[in-house]
Motif scaffolding. Structure first.
Motif, PDB file in Angstrom:
ATOM      1  N   TYR A  83       0.910  -1.351  -0.448  1.00  0.00           N
ATOM      2  CA  TYR A  83       0.032   0.362   0.318  1.00  0.00           C
ATOM      3  C   TYR A  83       0.889   1.497  -0.210  1.00  0.00           C
ATOM      4  CZ  TYR A  83      -3.763  -3.041   1.440  1.00  0.00           C
ATOM      5  OH  TYR A  83      -5.400  -3.273   1.103  1.00  0.00           O
ATOM      6  N   ILE A  84       1.751   1.170   0.540  1.00  0.00           N
ATOM      7  CA  ILE A  84       2.866   2.170   0.395  1.00  0.00           C
ATOM      8  C   ILE A  84       3.164   3.162  -0.629  1.00  0.00           C
ATOM      9  CG2 ILE A  84       5.361   3.220   1.260  1.00  0.00           C
ATOM     10  CD1 ILE A  84       5.707   0.901   2.580  1.00  0.00           C
ATOM     11  N   THR A  85       3.417   2.657  -1.780  1.00  0.00           N
ATOM     12  CA  THR A  85       2.987   3.524  -2.706  1.00  0.00           C
ATOM     13  C   THR A  85       2.093   4.478  -3.416  1.00  0.00           C
ATOM     14  OG1 THR A  85       4.943   1.979  -4.184  1.00  0.00           O
ATOM     15  CG2 THR A  85       3.597   3.575  -5.218  1.00  0.00           C
ATOM     16  N   GLU A  86       0.826   3.583  -3.102  1.00  0.00           N
ATOM     17  CA  GLU A  86      -0.757   4.522  -3.190  1.00  0.00           C
ATOM     18  C   GLU A  86      -0.506   5.672  -1.942  1.00  0.00           C
ATOM     19  OE1 GLU A  86      -5.013   3.224  -3.651  1.00  0.00           O
ATOM     20  OE2 GLU A  86      -3.805   1.767  -3.969  1.00  0.00           O
ATOM     21  N   VAL A  87       0.397   4.574  -0.696  1.00  0.00           N
ATOM     22  CA  VAL A  87      -0.386   5.691   0.475  1.00  0.00           C
ATOM     23  C   VAL A  87       0.721   6.960   0.365  1.00  0.00           C
ATOM     24  CG1 VAL A  87       0.526   6.324   3.273  1.00  0.00           C
ATOM     25  CG2 VAL A  87      -0.922   4.490   2.288  1.00  0.00           C
ATOM     26  N   LYS A  88       1.774   7.071  -0.710  1.00  0.00           N
ATOM     27  CA  LYS A  88       3.084   8.801  -0.685  1.00  0.00           C
ATOM     28  C   LYS A  88       2.400   8.950  -1.998  1.00  0.00           C
ATOM     29  CE  LYS A  88       6.537   5.924   0.155  1.00  0.00           C
ATOM     30  NZ  LYS A  88       8.425   5.722  -0.019  1.00  0.00           N
ATOM     31  N   ASP A  89       1.221   8.583  -3.002  1.00  0.00           N
ATOM     32  CA  ASP A  89       0.775   9.420  -3.449  1.00  0.00           C
ATOM     33  C   ASP A  89      -0.455  10.411  -2.880  1.00  0.00           C
ATOM     34  OD1 ASP A  89       2.213   7.864  -5.925  1.00  0.00           O
ATOM     35  OD2 ASP A  89       1.230   6.516  -6.601  1.00  0.00           O
ATOM     36  N   VAL A  90      -1.284   9.376  -2.544  1.00  0.00           N
ATOM     37  CA  VAL A  90      -2.366  10.306  -1.738  1.00  0.00           C
ATOM     38  C   VAL A  90      -1.545  11.160  -0.588  1.00  0.00           C
ATOM     39  CG1 VAL A  90      -4.148   9.726  -0.064  1.00  0.00           C
ATOM     40  CG2 VAL A  90      -3.662   8.484  -1.123  1.00  0.00           C
ATOM     41  N   LEU A  91      -0.805  10.994   0.106  1.00  0.00           N
ATOM     42  CA  LEU A  91      -0.013  11.811   0.572  1.00  0.00           C
ATOM     43  C   LEU A  91       0.478  13.531   0.204  1.00  0.00           C
ATOM     44  CD1 LEU A  91       1.570  12.971   3.250  1.00  0.00           C
ATOM     45  CD2 LEU A  91       2.941  11.524   2.866  1.00  0.00           C
ATOM     46  N   GLN A  92       0.987  13.146  -1.053  1.00  0.00           N
ATOM     47  CA  GLN A  92       1.722  14.243  -1.922  1.00  0.00           C
ATOM     48  C   GLN A  92       0.178  14.918  -2.619  1.00  0.00           C
ATOM     49  OE1 GLN A  92       4.796  14.902  -2.598  1.00  0.00           O
ATOM     50  NE2 GLN A  92       3.621  16.178  -3.344  1.00  0.00           N
TER      51      GLN A  92
END
Length: 176
Positions: A83-92
């Protein structure tokens, strides 16, 4: 992992938010109410799990505030690395939205006019508006006074004409 104490029951995701997410994700699928309830409980448990782990990571690093990095590390340590890649995208995306909001709220600051000057200008505008309002009220009062005077003059004139008419009638009677 979830306890059935009263406090945990109060901490749930609003059902309306879950229903909206389900409809957006699965627009052509009917979902039973008990399945919706299960999704709410799973989401609540997942958030509790991640936030607890992020809190432990935060405490281990001698910090008092959980940061996005703590949450990302919690996901990884709990086996949710996918999930980390998607979480980083959402964070951005969240950071971008927050930046836009800050820019929008700082438009006054970007005018280059000090806050004191803006306040002074506002007070001037208020004073001018009060002055205009007072002038309008005074004009209305003067118009009412003039109308009252005209009404009094008209009444006096009518009374005088009536008296003149009745005295003329008396003079005519005297002539007869």
């Amino acid at each position: 992992m979830a306890s059935s104490s009263g406090n945990d029951d109060d901490l749930t995701i609003p059902r309306a938010a879950i229903n909206k997410m389900i409809k957006e994700t699965l627009p052509n699928v009917r979902v039973a109410n008990d399945a919706r309830e299960l999704v709410v409980n799973c989401c609540t448990e997942f958030i509790h799990l991640i936030s607890s782990e992020a809190n432990e990571i935060c405490n281990k690093s001698d910090k008092k505030t959980i940061s996005p990095e703590h949450v990302i590390n919690a996901l990884e340590s709990l086996g949710f690395a996918s999930y980390i890649t998607e979480v980083k995208d959402v964070l951005q995306e969240c950071k971008t939205v927050a930046l836009k909001r800050r820019k929008a709220s700082s438009r006054l600051e970007n005018l280059g006019i000090p806050e004191e000057e803006l306040l002074r200008q506002q007070q001037e505008l208020f004073a001018k508006a009060r002055q205009q309002q007072a002038e309008l009220a005074q004009q209305e009062w003067l118009q009412m006074q003039q109308a009252a005077q005209q009404a009094q003059m008209a009444a006096a004139s009518a009374s005088a004409a009536q008296q003149a008419g009745s005295s003329q009638d008396e003079d005519e009677e005297d002539d007869i």
